[in-house]
Each structure stands twice: as structure tokens, then as C-alpha cells.
Design a protein around this motif. Structure first.
Motif, PDB file in Angstrom:
ATOM      1  N   PRO A   1       0.826  -1.269   0.038  1.00 17.60           N
ATOM      2  CA  PRO A   1      -0.033  -0.213   0.116  1.00 17.60           C
ATOM      3  C   PRO A   1       0.766   1.338  -0.060  1.00 17.60           C
ATOM      4  CG  PRO A   1      -0.578  -1.567   1.720  1.00 17.60           C
ATOM      5  CD  PRO A   1       0.517  -2.119   1.220  1.00 17.60           C
ATOM      6  N   VAL A   2       0.605   2.247  -0.772  1.00 16.34           N
ATOM      7  CA  VAL A   2       1.324   3.597  -0.714  1.00 16.34           C
ATOM      8  C   VAL A   2       1.366   4.111   0.503  1.00 16.34           C
ATOM      9  CG1 VAL A   2       1.682   5.621  -2.117  1.00 16.34           C
ATOM     10  CG2 VAL A   2       1.150   3.809  -3.348  1.00 16.34           C
ATOM     11  N   GLY A   3       2.471   4.392   0.871  1.00 20.21           N
ATOM     12  CA  GLY A   3       2.588   5.294   2.086  1.00 20.21           C
ATOM     13  C   GLY A   3       2.691   4.259   3.390  1.00 20.21           C
ATOM     14  N   GLU A   4       2.287   3.141   3.311  1.00 20.59           N
ATOM     15  CA  GLU A   4       2.395   2.201   4.327  1.00 20.59           C
ATOM     16  C   GLU A   4       3.583   1.303   4.489  1.00 20.59           C
ATOM     17  OE1 GLU A   4      -1.232   0.090   4.814  1.00 20.59           O
ATOM     18  OE2 GLU A   4      -2.524   2.001   4.686  1.00 20.59           O
TER      19      GLU A   4
ATOM     20  N   PRO B   1       8.458   2.529   6.315  1.00 21.14           N
ATOM     21  CA  PRO B   1       7.659   3.540   5.434  1.00 21.14           C
ATOM     22  C   PRO B   1       8.071   3.216   3.962  1.00 21.14           C
ATOM     23  CG  PRO B   1       9.070   4.533   7.104  1.00 21.14           C
ATOM     24  CD  PRO B   1       9.354   3.098   7.315  1.00 21.14           C
ATOM     25  N   THR B   2       6.809   3.441   2.977  1.00 23.25           N
ATOM     26  CA  THR B   2       7.394   3.676   1.651  1.00 23.25           C
ATOM     27  C   THR B   2       6.447   4.910   1.047  1.00 23.25           C
ATOM     28  OG1 THR B   2       5.219   2.205   1.182  1.00 23.25           O
ATOM     29  CG2 THR B   2       7.413   1.147   1.288  1.00 23.25           C
ATOM     30  N   TRP B   3       6.803   5.388  -0.142  1.00 20.34           N
ATOM     31  CA  TRP B   3       6.241   6.595  -0.778  1.00 20.34           C
ATOM     32  C   TRP B   3       6.458   6.065  -2.203  1.00 20.34           C
ATOM     33  CZ3 TRP B   3       4.754  11.548   1.392  1.00 20.34           C
ATOM     34  CH2 TRP B   3       4.293  12.341   0.549  1.00 20.34           C
ATOM     35  N   LEU B   4       5.367   5.474  -2.708  1.00 18.77           N
ATOM     36  CA  LEU B   4       5.335   4.873  -4.241  1.00 18.77           C
ATOM     37  C   LEU B   4       4.382   5.926  -4.887  1.00 18.77           C
ATOM     38  CD1 LEU B   4       5.379   1.169  -3.086  1.00 18.77           C
ATOM     39  CD2 LEU B   4       7.408   2.446  -3.537  1.00 18.77           C
TER      40      LEU B   4
ATOM     41  N   ALA C   1       2.746  -0.036 -13.263  1.00 19.53           N
ATOM     42  CA  ALA C   1       3.855   0.694 -12.997  1.00 19.53           C
ATOM     43  C   ALA C   1       3.847   0.776 -11.334  1.00 19.53           C
ATOM     44  CB  ALA C   1       3.938   2.028 -13.205  1.00 19.53           C
ATOM     45  N   GLU C   2       2.582   0.873 -10.707  1.00 18.19           N
ATOM     46  CA  GLU C   2       2.748   0.922  -9.318  1.00 18.19           C
ATOM     47  C   GLU C   2       2.835  -0.251  -8.557  1.00 18.19           C
ATOM     48  OE1 GLU C   2      -1.419   2.129  -8.934  1.00 18.19           O
ATOM     49  OE2 GLU C   2      -0.974   4.558  -9.242  1.00 18.19           O
TER      50      GLU C   2
ATOM     51  N   LEU D   1       9.770   5.629  -4.408  1.00 14.89           N
ATOM     52  CA  LEU D   1      10.091   5.583  -5.659  1.00 14.89           C
ATOM     53  C   LEU D   1       8.788   6.497  -6.474  1.00 14.89           C
ATOM     54  CD1 LEU D   1      10.622   1.762  -5.758  1.00 14.89           C
ATOM     55  CD2 LEU D   1      12.179   3.279  -6.515  1.00 14.89           C
ATOM     56  N   VAL D   2       9.399   7.556  -7.132  1.00 10.37           N
ATOM     57  CA  VAL D   2       8.213   8.472  -7.831  1.00 10.37           C
ATOM     58  C   VAL D   2       8.630   8.712  -9.166  1.00 10.37           C
ATOM     59  CG1 VAL D   2       7.170  10.597  -7.772  1.00 10.37           C
ATOM     60  CG2 VAL D   2       8.009   9.631  -5.531  1.00 10.37           C
TER      61      VAL D   2
END
Length: 267
Positions: free
Chosen positions: A103-106, A116-119, A175-176, A198-199
Motif C-alpha cells: 500500500p502506498v505510504g504504508e 515506510p514507503t512513498w510510491l 507501474a505501481e 520511488l516516484v
């Protein structure tokens, strides 16, 4: 029993077909990915010259010639993703995780400690300070990052000598999922890395604009954060389905990479 199949197209294949979707009929169900490619070439002659180098994905995973394809599967055709400058081939680690997207941000990975992640695949400008804040915390002593920008002068054969701007396109759902996979690969190789960002930006980006951002956080700078960040951007350029079109004064060119993912590049 025959099978009707809808197929999504991206980048050069979309341009050749004049549409982002096509439809083919297969003689039997299930078919194979190779049979789907053959049917596309027969039904859409304009696509045939591009098919030898094209990739096929089934349900957002890279497919091989013998991968089964059923009615209702999500199927896409696209060229190799836009790679950057040549880099040594990467060997994906084995046993990299559960195959479940993060999950993005989790950043929760089944069977592992949460990090933490930021995808993100986004048209929005980056807020690097917000990403650093999200990856940071009391135990974090280092965040190593890579930031990619639009160059005005590419000086590569086949591309415009001067870039006016770039147009980025992505197969967003896949991609996500592939970004989440890269995060799992990083944690398998560098378990002391505590956070991953990853952005990839999409749409029209002017010269000097940020295109990509990769960051890895750790307790100390010598616990793999440098190596993990380098791996993250190189792997993104291999398996995340994103393409860029170089827009010049006299011509526009889709940029394709050299790496050809296979089912081995799936989790």
C-alpha cells in the motif's frame, strides 16, 4: 471455443495502431501469449514490424511465450521501458517476498517488519521535504536519494539534438505494482534499509523539471542506503512500464530501453 480479447497499447504501439486499445479473436481458450502476439500481427499489419521487440503483460505481470491467457485477463502490449544511460545488468534477488503489492505510504510486507514507503506515479510536482519527513524518524540517520531531471541537450544518436520538453506515459496500475516489487527487492538485498521512496512523474515536463525520485533511508549511511538507492533507479528503468517521448524542434521520438523483462522479473 473462440475467445475475444481486448488489448491495451502504449507508446509506439499506440501510435502505430492509432488507438490505445485493440481487439483480437483467438481460436481457443486459454491461449498463449505467443498466440496472442501472432493474432495481433495478423489482425493489425501496422503493428507487425514492432512486435518482435514488444513486450506483453498479462494481469500486470510480464509474460513469456507460454504464459496462458484467458478471456477477461488484462492484457497489454508495449515497447521496452525508457531506460537511462547504460548500466551493468541487474540480477534480481531470489525469494524476494510474497508477491503482494505494498500500500502506498504504508510499506507493510507480509512476514517482515513494516517500513515506510512513498510510491507514486503522478502528474503532480514532487514535495521532497514531505517524502523525507515520511521516511524519517527517530532511528533514521541517513536518507540517500537520486533525482532525475529533463535535459535540454541529449546528444544521443537518433534523438533530437535539443529537447524542448518530454512527454511521459505509463501503464499506471502495473507501474505501481512494479514499484512495490522494487521495494521488496531492496529489502531482500539490504534488510537494514528502513524506508523506500520511488516516484515517477507523468505528462509534459519542461527542461529542468524533476522526472524521477528514488530515496532509501537507514540508521547509518553505511548500511546499504547508497547501494539500495542506485539499485532502485536502475531497476525502475528496467521493469516499471514508463515511456518518454523526446520533443524536439524538428521531430519527436519515443525512447525505448534495451532491457527485456521476462517472467523471472515478476515476484
Amino acid at each position: 471455443m473462440t475467445m475475444e480479447l481486448n488489448i491495451r497499447l502504449f507508446a509506439t504501439l499506440k501510435d502505430r495502431a492509432g488507438s490505445d486499445r485493440i481487439r483480437v479473436t483467438l481460436a481457443e481458450e486459454p491461449a498463449t501469449a505467443a498466440a496472442v502476439m501472432a493474432a495481433v500481427g495478423e489482425t493489425y499489419p501496422a503493428l507487425a514490424p514492432a512486435l518482435p521487440s514488444a513486450l506483453i503483460a498479462v494481469n500486470r505481470a510480464f509474460a513469456g511465450p507460454h504464459t496462458p491467457v484467458n478471456a477477461g485477463d488484462e492484457v497489454a502490449l508495449f515497447p521496452p521501458v525508457s531506460g537511462g544511460s547504460e548500466a551493468p545488468p541487474l540480477t534480481p534477488p531470489q525469494g524476494r517476498g510474497t508477491g503482494l503489492p505494498l500500500p502506498v505510504g504504508e510499506g507493510t510486507v507480509e512476514g517482515a517488519s513494516p517500513h515506510p514507503t512513498w510510491l507514486a506515479v503522478t502528474t503532480e510536482p514532487l514535495n521532497i521535504e514531505a517524502i523525507h519527513t515520511h521516511l524519517g524518524g527517530p532511528e533514521i540517520g541517513a536518507i540517500v536519494s537520486f533525482t532525475g531531471f529533463v535535459r535540454g541537450q541529449t546528444q544521443r544518436e537518433g534523438l533530437p539534438p535539443e529537447t524542448l520538453h518530454l512527454d511521459y506515459e505509463a501503464y499506471e496500475g502495473m507501474a505501481e505494482a512494479k514499484m512495490a516489487q522494487i521495494a521488496r527487492e531492496i529489502w531482500a538485498r539490504w534488510p537494514l534499509v528502513r524506508g523506500v521512496a520511488l516516484v515517477q512523474r507523468l505528462g509534459r515536463l519542461e527542461v529542468g523539471a524533476v522526472t524521477t525520485f528514488v530515496a532509501c533511508a537507514g540508521r547509518h549511511r553505511d548500511e546499504g542506503a547508497f547501494e539500495a538507492a542506485r539499485y532502485g533507479i536502475d531497476r525502475l528503468k528496467e521493469i516499471v512500464p514508463v515511456w518518454k517521448k523526446e520533443i524536439g524542434a524538428d521531430r519527436s521520438v519515443w525512447v525505448e530501453g534495451d532491457y527485456r523483462p521476462t517472467p523471472e522479473d515478476n515476484l
